[in-house]
Design an enzyme around this catalytic site. Structure first.
Site, PDB file in Angstrom:
ATOM      1  N   ASP A 264     -10.446  10.416  -0.774  1.00 64.88           N
ATOM      2  CA  ASP A 264      -9.242  10.540   0.039  1.00 64.88           C
ATOM      3  C   ASP A 264      -9.338  11.880   0.770  1.00 64.88           C
ATOM      4  OD1 ASP A 264      -5.773   9.598  -0.598  1.00 64.88           O
ATOM      5  OD2 ASP A 264      -6.782  10.265   1.211  1.00 64.88           O
TER       6      ASP A 264
HETATM    7  C1  GLC Z   1      -3.945  10.150   3.166  1.00 66.88           C
HETATM    8  C2  GLC Z   1      -3.669   9.076   2.151  1.00 66.88           C
HETATM    9  C3  GLC Z   1      -4.589   7.894   2.252  1.00 66.88           C
HETATM   10  C4  GLC Z   1      -4.991   7.688   3.697  1.00 66.88           C
HETATM   11  C5  GLC Z   1      -5.858   8.874   4.079  1.00 66.88           C
HETATM   12  C6  GLC Z   1      -6.322   8.801   5.540  1.00 66.88           C
HETATM   13  O1  GLC Z   1      -3.771  11.412   2.597  1.00 66.88           O
HETATM   14  O2  GLC Z   1      -3.612   9.464   0.776  1.00 66.88           O
HETATM   15  O3  GLC Z   1      -3.874   6.760   1.713  1.00 66.88           O
HETATM   16  O4  GLC Z   1      -5.719   6.490   3.851  1.00 66.88           O
HETATM   17  O5  GLC Z   1      -5.201  10.119   3.854  1.00 66.88           O
HETATM   18  O6  GLC Z   1      -5.219   8.931   6.390  1.00 66.88           O
END
Ligand code: GLC
Length: 709
Positions: A264
């Site tokens: 993430d």
């Molecule tokens: C965010 C979220 C994740 C998302 C990623 C890209 O922090 O936790 O669910 O897909 O970043 O935006």
């Protein structure tokens, strides 16, 4: 690995391999020089680094994607195309109800259909991978991301995870150019953050993780999801993103996931803040050993590229990661066509009438009727409506993570009601002066549109008090003085404590964030053209102090028995200042028609573990209007090797009945669904005695018992 990928890897430098394992956001690729002076400089990256990264997140639109891809490939030595990923979670430009609302539809086929539509729109917009479905099991409405999830039940979660992946991928193992690839998230257990506080510690036992939290991810992997995203949280004291046991042992070896694993956002770098990595190199090493292939935005892997003499172990791990990434790019056909057939012709389907019609149907099937005193609803077309509240004339109906959804294209409730009712008096002032109250006195029914804004649910929106703001409660109290029937329409992305709302409303409709055509769906429901089809996927607590409160809890050694002795006996698992009962339980929802179940039967009394139970039940529509219901089958294992939930949803079927129709419904329940994780952490089905209950929610129904030998 194909010969092509093999040969490509053999030509790559170590730095180029690390580049493939790095994902940057779209602003790094801005066509003007802002990237050079902005993000590249802050990240201490040279433009040469840019033309080695493997993927980009947060960019879509044919022209933009083509321009970036073209420019990138001109600078890429080995012409390895960029992978475009984005958060298309419940719609690309046609926005469907939020995932928690779609879970309320109890309709996997509908979830698959809406997922396929947004996948087609996203593919037409140049996206290759969407960061969806989110399948974290959620039981705490203080956590804002419950809006992205499938609710509190492991079985419903797994059914909808499967449906989402199949829909996104177009029922294909490898999505064709008209669909994007899915990426299930967040592995694992993010929904169990302590106190519902965002990014907080998760401290659940491995037994509980395996028995209740893994089902969604497992179902997605079995449905062929090609990517998995790691979670921000810890598991057993180690950040998931660097957690060897979680990723190598459980995700890859046991669940058999073989595709690219992406972190993430900055989750690798956050190991430093967690205090389990001394610097980015250390964090990178841990993530690499755990099997994380793509580093989203922490630049940790790029630090490894600075290594002059990487160890053979490191080179090995990098080669494995790059192989998974390049295999995936090849499977999408990117090497033959970096734009996957992108052309503006495809864009015509985006926000099409057909897609919007499905969005409206989905909003109808997700809306939950929580109260309908004296059958106030539905209303007649000529009923004089007094329309008030923050969301009465507010396009904020899409919810968070609504990618290219535009509020400017979202019809408001006021507009939809004025199109369908002949007499709508809208009061804009939420303070309701005397003149407003005077006007409202002349109406037949008041419709109060209350709730939380999209900014109050989704990531980084934890609330200690998930409830309607005082100002809106004050409005409702003023409306009470009118002695008029009040229908409250709730806009929310999470369960709320609703006591004052329930007390002061005659009708209560949970609209969630219903998406692009939610207002039109509401009008159809208020008119009775459509019946609200939703049932709660998450418990609505009566009191903040009850949270976390979910239906499939364990019995404990001193369970309530459900009669007046519960009040007399002090020494039971309960509170002295509040009941255990929720305001509304999992699976609850009303319809307009009057329906009833009777004559539930099982095809046998005793089963072998390989059997399925055939549950038959008679459902009757007593009304002279059509009816829809969700028949729910719950099971309880009388004695387990570990404690077992009082009841667990193990099958459900949504049925639509003609007026006065009586139907015998048969539901298949494969007994392997009753397997659970024992104390040795192995999932097994026990012989023994079981209870089964068929009903319209998780609290009542027709009971049967059976035995497994
Ligand atoms: C965010 C979220 C994740 C998302 C990623 C890209 O922090 O936790 O669910 O897909 O970043 O935006």
């Amino acid at each position: 690995m194909s010969q092509f990928v093999k040969e490509l890897i053999s030509k790559m430098t170590f730095t180029e391999k690390i580049g493939q394992m790095t994902q940057l956001s779209g602003d790094f690729f801005a066509s003007d020089n802002s990237a050079i002076t902005g993000p590249l400089q802050q990240a201490n990256l040279a433009t040469t680094d840019l033309y080695q990264v493997g993927s980009i997140l947060g960019v879509s639109g044919v022209d933009e994607v083509k321009k970036i891809q073209e420019n990138y490939l001109q600078h890429s030595r080995l012409k390895i195309p960029l992978l475009f990923m984005a958060d298309v979670v419940h719609g690309y430009r046609t926005i469907f109800p939020i995932p928690l609302a779609l879970a309320a539809s109890f309709d996997p086929q509908l979830v698959s259909q809406t997922s396929e539509i947004f996948s087609r729109e996203a593919a037409a917009g140049g996206v290759h991978v969407t960061f969806a479905p989110m399948v974290d099991l959620v039981r705490d409405p203080r956590w804002g991301r419950v809006m992205e999830a499938n609710g509190e039940d492991p079985f419903l979660n797994s059914e909808l995870a499967k449906a989402s992946v199949e829909g996104i991928q177009g029922q294909q193992k490898i999505p064709d150019a008209d669909h994007v690839a899915a990426c299930v998230k967040h592995f694992a257990g993010y929904g169990a953050v302590e106190a519902g506080r965002e990014y907080n510690t998760v401290d659940i036992s491995e037994w509980r993780l395996r028995d209740q939290y893994l089902s969604g991810y497992q179902a997605a992997i079995e449905a062929g999801v090609p990517l998995v995203m790691t979670a921000f949280n810890t598991f057993q004291g180690k950040p998931a993103t660097g957690n060897y046991h979680l990723m190598r042992d459980i995700l890859r070896r046991e669940l058999g996931f073989k595709g690219p694993l992406i972190s993430d956002w900055d989750a690798i770098g956050e190991m430093i803040a967690h205090g389990t990595a001394s610097d980015l190199q250390d964090a990178a090493q841990q993530a690499l050993k755990a099997g994380v292939d793509i580093d989203m935005m922490s630049m940790a892997y790029l630090k490894l590229a600075r290594r002059v003499h990487p160890s053979s172990e490191l080179v090995d791990l990098v080669n494995q990661a790059v192989e998974r990434i390049l295999n995936f790019k090849e499977s999408l056909g990117l090497f033959t066509d970096p734009n996957r057939g992108l052309h503006s012709e495809n864009e015509k389907q985006i926000f099409s009438t057909h897609n919007l019609e499905i969005a409206q149907q989905a909003a109808v099937e997700s809306t939950v009727l929580l109260k309908n005193k004296n059958n106030l609803l539905p209303l007649s077309k000529d009923c004089r409506l007094g329309l008030v509240g923050k969301f009465a004339d507010n396009p904020d109906l899409l919810g968070s993570w609504s990618w290219q959804g535009k509020m400017a294209e979202t019809q408001t409730i006021k507009s939809a009601l004025q199109e369908n009712f002949t007499k709508v008096s809208y009061i804009q002032n939420q303070q309701l002066q005397a003149v407003d109250l005077q006007l409202l006195k002349q109406q037949d029914v008041i419709v109060a549109c209350l709730g939380l804004s999209a900014q109050q649910s989704g990531e980084a929106t934890s609330m200690t008090h998930p409830q309607i703001p005082d100002q809106q409660l004050a409005l409702l109290r003023k409306l009470q003085q009118l002695n008029k029937p009040i229908i409250t329409v709730l806009i929310t992305g999470r369960p709320l404590v609703l006591n004052p709302i329930i007390k002061n409303s005659d009708g209560l409709l949970l609209l969630w964030f219903p998406g692009s055509r939610g207002a039109a769906a509401l009008a159809q429901i208020l008119l009775g053209e459509k019946e609200p089809g939703g049932r709660l996927p998450m418990t609505f607590p009566k009191d903040l102090g009850q949270i976390p409160l979910y239906y499939n809890n364990f019995r404990t050694g001193r369970p309530l028995v459900g009669d007046k002795s519960d009040l007399e006996n002090k020494y039971l698992s309960k509170y002295i200042d509040q009941e255990n009962q929720p305001a509304f339980c999992f699976g609850y929802g009303l319809g307009y028609a009057k329906t009833a179940l009777s004559e539930s039967k099982l095809d046998k009394k005793t089963y072998q573990s390989i059997d399925s139970i055939k549950v038959s039940v008679k459902i009757e529509n007593h009304s002279d209007i059509s009816a829809k219901q969700v028949i729910q089958v719950y099971c309880h294992q009388i004695v387990g090797e570990t404690v077992r939930p009082q009841w667990e949803l193990k099958a459900f079927q949504k049925v639509k009945l003609q007026p006065k129709e009586i139907r015998k419904v048969e539901i298949d329940l494969p007994l392997n669904r009753l397997a659970y994780v024992h104390s040795d952490l192995k999932r097994r089905l026990d012989p023994g005695n079981y209870c089964l209950r068929v009903g319209f929610d998780s609290q009542s129904g027709l009971r049967q018992s059976f035995k497994i030998i």
